[in-house]
Design a protein around this motif. Structure first.
Motif: not given
Length: 342
Positions: A251, A255, A267, A269, A276
């Motif tokens: 992740r 990202a 961007v 999480a 995302l």
């Protein structure tokens, strides 16, 4: 006021202010090759028309985690014909900083900065769920902000020009946040280039104290300056939200890679059915398809779960926008510096 057309020098000025928002007109003139008077006049014309503005927001990138800050993306569905009235109602809520009207499986995408998880829960349960005629509300707490709109820059400057404008970053001070500092932060968010004299007048301070206060607030590192442009003047008129599912072990890497893409405005999480969420500005639909291919072909295991094309943005980081995307008003957040470094 008539919507002005922006020329190359206007765009270069905006790009320069995106790199160094509070640079003096003299400093900017030395880099851009225009007189300070001309630059000040150009900025006054653009800001008065609402096609460009400079604001500040809580610095959500200063820490690695968004938990505890009450930051979330919220998707809403509403009955046909009620999108604009409900968006106007929500625009008056200070904690709802951005409101996008979208096509697809949701009508509204809200960006919320509530200040704490408790405040976020109250907002969701007592205000958003209580809005009449809302069909569904899905909230996605933000756990990390990799990039935000303050990092997005117009093209037009050379690398040498960018380097000359890049400000030296000092260590944030550890000043204890006071109500007066919060009041100053609110004025800075209203106008990111507010002067000490203007701050003194707004807060009824002596000029020297206003200068000190301005330095204290900016020096905390808790504000992130954003030089914005109405999207239709940016050269990137198409805005799209992407919602991705990624392998947990990949992740951060995914990202951070997406955050380097020129079109990426945000961007983050999130917690929920997606991992995302990505906000991008593109020139046309071909760029959208190219970006999707890049994500799926070059990032194994990443799945684009859904996407939403933004039809209109009615509020952007506290700034109220008309149907052309021009700034027409301002709703300050409840707090900009609260809670210490974030």
């Amino acid at each position: 006021m008539k919507d002005p057309e922006l020329d190359e020098d206007d765009r270069r000025l905006i790009a320069a202010l995106q790199v160094r928002p509070r640079a003096s007109w003299t400093e900017l003139g030395a880099v851009l090759g225009l007189s300070p008077v001309t630059l000040a006049r150009r900025w006054a014309r653009m800001s008065a028309a609402g096609v460009a503005w400079l604001t500040a927001a809580p610095n959500l990138q200063a820490g690695t985690s968004g938990m505890g800050q009450g930051v979330a993306l919220v998707e809403m569905r509403v009955p046909p014909g009620l999108v604009l009235p409900i968006a106007a109602q929500l625009a008056a809520v200070p904690e709802i900083v951005t409101i996008d009207l979208t096509a697809g499986s949701r009508d509204l995408v809200l960006t919320v900065i509530a200040g704490s998880d408790e405040s976020l829960a109250r907002l969701l349960l007592e205000q958003l769920h209580a809005v009449g005629s809302v069909t569904t509300v899905h909230s996605h707490p933000v756990t990390r902000t990799y990039v935000d709109g303050g990092s997005w820059h117009l093209p037009g400057l050379t690398e040498t020009e960018r380097a000359r404008l890049a400000a030296h970053r000092s260590q944030p001070n550890r000043a204890r946040v006071t109500p007066l500092m919060e009041a100053a932060a609110r004025e800075i968010a209203r106008d990111g280039r507010v002067t000490a004299a203007q701050l003194a007048e707004a807060l009824d301070l002596r000029p020297r104290r206003a200068r000190e206060l301005l330095g204290e607030v900016v020096g905390t590192g808790r504000l992130r300056f954003r030089t914005e442009i109405a999207r239709r003047h940016s050269g990137y008129p198409l805005c799209t939200w992407y919602f991705l599912r990624t392998p947990a072990s990949q992740r951060d890497k995914v990202a951070q890679r997406i955050a380097t893409v020129q079109e990426a405005r945000a961007v983050v999480a999130v917690v929920g059915q997606y991992d995302l969420a990505i906000d991008v500005w593109t020139r046309n639909l071909d760029d959208v398809h190219r970006l999707e291919a890049t994500i799926e072909d070059r990032m194994p295991g990443v799945q684009i779960v859904d996407r939403a094309v933004v039809l209109r943005t009615v509020k952007l980081m506290g700034r109220l926008l008309d149907d052309t995307g021009a700034a027409t008003g301002f709703v300050p957040l409840p707090a900009y510096l609260k809670g210490g470094p974030i």
